[in-house]
Structures are given as C-alpha cells and as structure tokens.
Motif scaffolding. Structure first.
Motif, PDB file in Angstrom:
ATOM      1  N   ARG A 191       0.843  -1.200   0.000  1.00  0.00           N
ATOM      2  CA  ARG A 191       0.000   0.000   0.000  1.00  0.00           C
ATOM      3  C   ARG A 191       0.870   1.238   0.000  1.00  0.00           C
ATOM      4  O   ARG A 191       2.070   1.183   0.306  1.00  0.00           O
ATOM      5  CB  ARG A 191      -0.932   0.008   1.202  1.00  0.00           C
ATOM      6  CG  ARG A 191      -0.205  -0.068   2.530  1.00  0.00           C
ATOM      7  CD  ARG A 191      -1.169   0.164   3.647  1.00  0.00           C
ATOM      8  NE  ARG A 191      -0.619  -0.213   4.937  1.00  0.00           N
ATOM      9  CZ  ARG A 191      -1.117   0.227   6.071  1.00  0.00           C
ATOM     10  NH1 ARG A 191      -2.130   1.055   6.079  1.00  0.00           N
ATOM     11  NH2 ARG A 191      -0.586  -0.160   7.222  1.00  0.00           N
ATOM     12  N   ASN A 220      -5.404  -2.334  -1.937  1.00  0.00           N
ATOM     13  CA  ASN A 220      -5.342  -1.868  -3.315  1.00  0.00           C
ATOM     14  C   ASN A 220      -4.966  -3.044  -4.212  1.00  0.00           C
ATOM     15  O   ASN A 220      -3.838  -3.515  -4.193  1.00  0.00           O
ATOM     16  CB  ASN A 220      -4.310  -0.732  -3.437  1.00  0.00           C
ATOM     17  CG  ASN A 220      -4.331  -0.075  -4.791  1.00  0.00           C
ATOM     18  OD1 ASN A 220      -4.451  -0.732  -5.818  1.00  0.00           O
ATOM     19  ND2 ASN A 220      -4.217   1.253  -4.799  1.00  0.00           N
ATOM     20  N   ALA A 221      -5.919  -3.517  -5.005  1.00  0.00           N
ATOM     21  CA  ALA A 221      -5.702  -4.723  -5.806  1.00  0.00           C
ATOM     22  C   ALA A 221      -4.598  -4.525  -6.837  1.00  0.00           C
ATOM     23  O   ALA A 221      -3.771  -5.432  -7.059  1.00  0.00           O
ATOM     24  CB  ALA A 221      -7.006  -5.133  -6.490  1.00  0.00           C
ATOM     25  N   ARG A 222      -4.544  -3.365  -7.481  1.00  0.00           N
ATOM     26  CA  ARG A 222      -3.524  -3.132  -8.499  1.00  0.00           C
ATOM     27  C   ARG A 222      -2.137  -3.076  -7.877  1.00  0.00           C
ATOM     28  O   ARG A 222      -1.187  -3.668  -8.417  1.00  0.00           O
ATOM     29  CB  ARG A 222      -3.820  -1.823  -9.237  1.00  0.00           C
ATOM     30  CG  ARG A 222      -2.804  -1.483 -10.323  1.00  0.00           C
ATOM     31  CD  ARG A 222      -3.202  -0.223 -11.065  1.00  0.00           C
ATOM     32  NE  ARG A 222      -4.463  -0.396 -11.774  1.00  0.00           N
ATOM     33  CZ  ARG A 222      -5.043   0.557 -12.504  1.00  0.00           C
ATOM     34  NH1 ARG A 222      -4.461   1.744 -12.616  1.00  0.00           N
ATOM     35  NH2 ARG A 222      -6.189   0.322 -13.122  1.00  0.00           N
ATOM     36  N   LEU A 223      -2.005  -2.397  -6.759  1.00  0.00           N
ATOM     37  CA  LEU A 223      -0.711  -2.310  -6.098  1.00  0.00           C
ATOM     38  C   LEU A 223      -0.287  -3.674  -5.557  1.00  0.00           C
ATOM     39  O   LEU A 223       0.889  -4.035  -5.616  1.00  0.00           O
ATOM     40  CB  LEU A 223      -0.781  -1.282  -4.968  1.00  0.00           C
ATOM     41  CG  LEU A 223       0.547  -0.813  -4.370  1.00  0.00           C
ATOM     42  CD1 LEU A 223       1.397  -0.132  -5.420  1.00  0.00           C
ATOM     43  CD2 LEU A 223       0.291   0.126  -3.199  1.00  0.00           C
ATOM     44  N   GLU A 224      -1.247  -4.433  -5.061  1.00  0.00           N
ATOM     45  CA  GLU A 224      -0.946  -5.766  -4.551  1.00  0.00           C
ATOM     46  C   GLU A 224      -0.461  -6.676  -5.673  1.00  0.00           C
ATOM     47  O   GLU A 224       0.488  -7.447  -5.508  1.00  0.00           O
ATOM     48  CB  GLU A 224      -2.191  -6.362  -3.887  1.00  0.00           C
ATOM     49  CG  GLU A 224      -1.937  -7.661  -3.145  1.00  0.00           C
ATOM     50  CD  GLU A 224      -1.154  -7.461  -1.865  1.00  0.00           C
ATOM     51  OE1 GLU A 224      -0.518  -8.429  -1.415  1.00  0.00           O
ATOM     52  OE2 GLU A 224      -1.163  -6.331  -1.320  1.00  0.00           O
ATOM     53  N   SER A 225      -1.120  -6.606  -6.810  1.00  0.00           N
ATOM     54  CA  SER A 225      -0.719  -7.432  -7.952  1.00  0.00           C
ATOM     55  C   SER A 225       0.681  -7.064  -8.436  1.00  0.00           C
ATOM     56  O   SER A 225       1.491  -7.952  -8.740  1.00  0.00           O
ATOM     57  CB  SER A 225      -1.734  -7.276  -9.090  1.00  0.00           C
ATOM     58  OG  SER A 225      -1.331  -8.004 -10.225  1.00  0.00           O
ATOM     59  N   LEU A 226       0.979  -5.769  -8.486  1.00  0.00           N
ATOM     60  CA  LEU A 226       2.296  -5.330  -8.939  1.00  0.00           C
ATOM     61  C   LEU A 226       3.385  -5.746  -7.950  1.00  0.00           C
ATOM     62  O   LEU A 226       4.452  -6.248  -8.348  1.00  0.00           O
ATOM     63  CB  LEU A 226       2.299  -3.810  -9.099  1.00  0.00           C
ATOM     64  CG  LEU A 226       3.606  -3.178  -9.616  1.00  0.00           C
ATOM     65  CD1 LEU A 226       3.892  -3.656 -11.035  1.00  0.00           C
ATOM     66  CD2 LEU A 226       3.523  -1.661  -9.572  1.00  0.00           C
ATOM     67  N   ARG A 245       3.962  -9.525  -8.118  1.00  0.00           N
ATOM     68  CA  ARG A 245       4.590  -9.969  -9.362  1.00  0.00           C
ATOM     69  C   ARG A 245       6.102  -9.849  -9.274  1.00  0.00           C
ATOM     70  O   ARG A 245       6.833 -10.758  -9.696  1.00  0.00           O
ATOM     71  CB  ARG A 245       4.077  -9.135 -10.540  1.00  0.00           C
ATOM     72  CG  ARG A 245       4.696  -9.527 -11.875  1.00  0.00           C
ATOM     73  CD  ARG A 245       4.217  -8.587 -12.968  1.00  0.00           C
ATOM     74  NE  ARG A 245       2.764  -8.590 -13.077  1.00  0.00           N
ATOM     75  CZ  ARG A 245       2.074  -7.764 -13.870  1.00  0.00           C
ATOM     76  NH1 ARG A 245       2.720  -6.858 -14.594  1.00  0.00           N
ATOM     77  NH2 ARG A 245       0.756  -7.834 -13.916  1.00  0.00           N
TER      78      ARG A 245
END
Length: 258
Positions: free
Chosen positions: A185, A193-199, A202
């Motif tokens: 976060r 935050n789904a996008r930040l978590e995915s990044l 990865r």
C-alpha cells in the motif's frame, strides 16, 4: 512467568488480535496473505495441518484433509478441531503434520524461540513450515516507528526481519526455501489496493507490510564410501594377488616336483 500468568497473557493477546483481524485493515491484510499462501497450499498433500495464530485459518483451500487450529483457553476455542495449549508445548508427536502455519504469533508470544522449536518439531520430513510476520521495513513498520503507542495490535510486540528468523531456523535444522511479500500500500492509504498488490506480488518487492517464509527441514545426505580395489597387473588375474592363493599355488608346484 508462571504457566497461569502466561495463559492469561496469551488469552488477552488473542482477544486483541481477533479484534484487529475483524477490522477493515485486518481483513484486507488477511485477504492478501491468503492469496500469498494459496499457491503453496495447492501443492501440498497430507493428513493434518496446524494453524498457530489469532486470525481465521488461511488454509481452507488446502487439499490436506484435517486442519487444526490453536487456542490458549477453551473459552476462546472456535471449534472442536482446536488445540487448547501453550504454543510452546504442543501435545502432538514428532513429525506428525504436513503443514504448520505460524501466523503473526512470534511477534507477541512470551517465548518465541520455544514456539518455533515446537512448530518445527511436529513438521514431518516432507512437510512444510510457513511463517507470517510483520515486515519492519514496510509501510506498517515505518508507521509503527513513528507511533508512540505500541500497546495494541498489530504495533505491539517485537518485529523481526526474515534474516533474523533465518538464523533461528538454522538452529533447528530448517532452511528457508523462499520469502514472499504481500500487503502492499501507499503511505497514508489503507491496505487492499488490488492493483498495487498485484504489482508488488509480481516482482516480490520487499516493501509489503507482511512477509511469508516457506521453510523445510534440512536433509542430511548420506555419503557412501566405496572400498578401493587394487589394480591387477597386466595379464594377471586379480585373485592372483592374494597371499593365500599364491602360497597354495607354490605348494602345488613343489608337490609336482616331488
């Protein structure tokens, strides 16, 4: 600290911990950690697993049939499949579990070394140990440093880096296979935050609020020492080098002469 005082302290810690994991921030962290451990659980098979922590089980997707939880008192036990005991003295035989999850318990346990020692004792040789901890260098860790009050969870307790736990695991003959980070976060923003978590997942950036250690028992490889055979001379059988056989052949030649 006596056993009764330790039980009372653990019970108070579990109550506070459950309040945090029921909060929006706790639920967001729990979801991130469940997504992190999911690929590990899907590849595990066995009969029994154990979850040592204050949050709900993270391993509901695991193929392991029997999942045990832990509680310091009967009052706090949430179901029948729950061990009521001190986490430093588990009433389980050695090498009996396929998976043990230590979930944010080493930070607040009165005797963290004993908890880790017991967790590794009950893991089978082909089993897996998973440790979740708060990362001191994550956003939550930096917020904890700036906060003056550390009486409530998750700021309460002693946070350790994966490197520190690596030393502890080596002492009990375990080795870390992988360290994953989750709970990403931005400063001043809530987790989830789904996008930040995915990044962050990865690239496995060491910036998350939580780290997940996957460890296994260090296997000692046996070395087989083969005896060296004497190299026979050219055109001479190997058995001819035996002193006993040479003596017998000499006696036969003497008897023929006689």
């Amino acid at each position: 600290m006596s056993n009764s005082n330790m039980t009372i302290s653990l019970a108070q810690t579990v109550r506070q911990g459950r309040l945090y994991w029921a909060s929006p921030a706790g639920k967001a962290h729990w979801q991130a950690e469940r997504a992190c451990i999911g690929p590990v659980c899907e590849r595990l098979f066995g009969v029994r697993s154990l979850h040592l922590g204050m949050a709900p089980r993270l391993t509901d997707m695991c193929p392991i049939r029997h999942s045990l939880a832990w509680s310091p008192t009967r009052e706090l036990a949430e179901d029948e499949a729950c061990l009521v005991c001190n986490p430093g003295t588990l009433p389980l035989p050695d090498d009996s579990l396929s998976l043990v999850v230590v979930h944010h318990l080493l930070e607040v346990a009165p005797e963290p070394h004993r908890v880790l020692q017991e967790a590794t004792r009950v893991v089978a040789d082909n089993g897996c140990l998973v440790i979740f901890g708060w990362f001191p260098l994550g956003v939550e860790g930096l917020r904890r440093v700036c906060s003056r009050s550390r009486s409530s969870l998750p700021w309460r307790g002693k946070w350790r880096t994966p490197g520190r736990l690596r030393d502890w695991l080596e002492f009990v003959d375990f080795e870390i296979e992988r360290v994953d980070y989750c709970g990403f976060r931005l400063p001043g923003r809530p987790p989830g935050n789904a996008r930040l978590e995915s990044l962050g997942r990865r690239y496995n950036l060491p910036l998350g609020d939580t780290y997940m250690i996957r460890a296994r028992r260090r296997m000692q490889r046996a070395q087989i020492v083969r005896p060296r055979l004497a190299t026979p001379a050219m055109g001479r059988p190997m058995l001819g080098n035996s002193p006993r056989i040479v003596a017998e052949q000499e006696r036969e030649r003497v008897s023929e002469v006689d």
